[in-house]
Design an enzyme around this catalytic site. Structure first.
Site, PDB file in Angstrom:
ATOM      1  CG  ASP A   1      -1.963  -1.124   1.198  1.00 45.55           C
ATOM      2  OD1 ASP A   1      -1.934  -1.923   0.265  1.00 45.55           O
ATOM      3  OD2 ASP A   1      -2.782  -1.201   2.144  1.00 45.55           O
TER       4      ASP A   1
ATOM      5  CG  ASP B   1      -6.682   0.028   1.465  1.00 42.30           C
ATOM      6  OD1 ASP B   1      -7.057  -1.137   1.671  1.00 42.30           O
ATOM      7  OD2 ASP B   1      -7.013   0.990   2.197  1.00 42.30           O
TER       8      ASP B   1
ATOM      9  CG  HIS C   1     -11.302   1.074   0.501  1.00 43.87           C
ATOM     10  ND1 HIS C   1     -11.436  -0.214   0.959  1.00 43.87           N
ATOM     11  CD2 HIS C   1     -10.339   1.656   1.284  1.00 43.87           C
ATOM     12  CE1 HIS C   1     -10.587  -0.411   1.965  1.00 43.87           C
ATOM     13  NE2 HIS C   1      -9.903   0.699   2.176  1.00 43.87           N
TER      14      HIS C   1
ATOM     15  CG  HIS D   1     -14.946   0.059   2.025  1.00 47.53           C
ATOM     16  ND1 HIS D   1     -14.573  -0.095   3.336  1.00 47.53           N
ATOM     17  CD2 HIS D   1     -14.792  -1.156   1.436  1.00 47.53           C
ATOM     18  CE1 HIS D   1     -14.185  -1.354   3.525  1.00 47.53           C
ATOM     19  NE2 HIS D   1     -14.316  -2.019   2.393  1.00 47.53           N
TER      20      HIS D   1
ATOM     21  CG  HIS E   1      -8.360   5.194   3.101  1.00 47.78           C
ATOM     22  ND1 HIS E   1      -9.349   5.050   4.055  1.00 47.78           N
ATOM     23  CD2 HIS E   1      -7.884   3.950   2.865  1.00 47.78           C
ATOM     24  CE1 HIS E   1      -9.453   3.778   4.392  1.00 47.78           C
ATOM     25  NE2 HIS E   1      -8.585   3.080   3.681  1.00 47.78           N
TER      26      HIS E   1
ATOM     27  CE  LYS F   1      -4.197  -4.169   1.462  1.00 49.74           C
ATOM     28  NZ  LYS F   1      -4.886  -3.063   2.142  1.00 49.74           N
TER      29      LYS F   1
ATOM     30  CB  CYS G   1      -2.017  -2.984   5.299  1.00 49.86           C
ATOM     31  SG  CYS G   1      -3.750  -2.415   5.206  1.00 49.86           S
TER      32      CYS G   1
END
Ligand code: VGL
Ligand code: ZN
Length: 202
Positions: free
Chosen positions: A8, A46, A48, A52, A81, A106, A151
């Site tokens: 990330d 990451d 989203h 989310h 984010h 993810k 993470c």
């Protein structure tokens, strides 16, 4: 085979980002320096949807960093984010991405957060990372990136549980919260996870 997992390194976690991790930009040259020491280089993002449910903005009367119950799991409510396709979700332009063999995304399911690069937080859905590493006969994973207490921590725990020799490259990570990280590190040490610095892998 040895893999480097770059977790990330995205604009929203870096200087000026919505979920800025302190001093995070300092790890980028370190991560670039070590990439050629590994057989396989993998990155996570990451990723989203804007809706989310880990975002405080998607709940009524909730503050960022409050903890709620989300479908049976404790969930920290984050600032928005790493929204799919946004600038904040992009890798920092200083990160060398030329050696990255595959990218695993993810956090795409709005109902469950995903800190680990391997599985959603409820451990139900896999990202495919374990299958990819297994196919390439990777037995050792070295983990760097952001954030050390989220993470990186959850990715390292899953890696160790899956049976990989697991090493955290500590100077190539930064945490969000020091106390959180100290607790996480104790747990990682208990699981047999090792800690090195980039100087040790060069
Ligand atoms: C992360 C909080 C929320 C991370 C991702 O990459 O550590 N932290 N989403
Ligand atoms: Zn996230």
């Amino acid at each position: 085979m040895k893999a480097l997992l770059i977790i990330d390194i995205q604009n929203d976690f870096l200087e000026g980002g919505s979920l800025e991790v302190k001093n995070a930009n300092a790890i980028i040259p370190l991560v670039n320096n070590i990439q050629n020491k590994f057989d396989v280089v993998v990155a996570t993002q990451d990723w989203h949807p804007a809706t989310h449910k880990s975002f405080a903005s998607n709940h009524v009367n909730k503050q960022t960093f409050e903890v709620i119950d989300l479908n049976g799991l404790p969930q920290v409510l984050w600032p928005n984010h790493c929204v799919q396709g946004s600038f904040g979700a992009e890798f920092h332009t200083d990160l060398n991405t030329q050696n990255i063999h595959a990218i695993f995304r993810k956090g795409t399911d709005i109902e469950v957060d995903s800190y680990s690069g391997f599985y959603d937080n409820d451990q139900r859905k896999s990202t495919g990372l374990h299958g990819f590493l297994t196919e390439l006969q990777v037995t050792e994973v070295y983990i760097c990136g952001l954030a050390a207490d989220y993470c990186v921590f959850y990715t390292a725990k899953d890696a160790a549980t899956l049976g990989y020799k697991t090493v955290v490259i500590e100077d190539a990570t930064k945490y969000i919260d020091k106390t959180n990280y100290e607790k996480a590190k104790q747990e990682m040490l208990t699981l047999g996870i090792e800690f090195v610095n980039t100087g040790d892998v060069l």
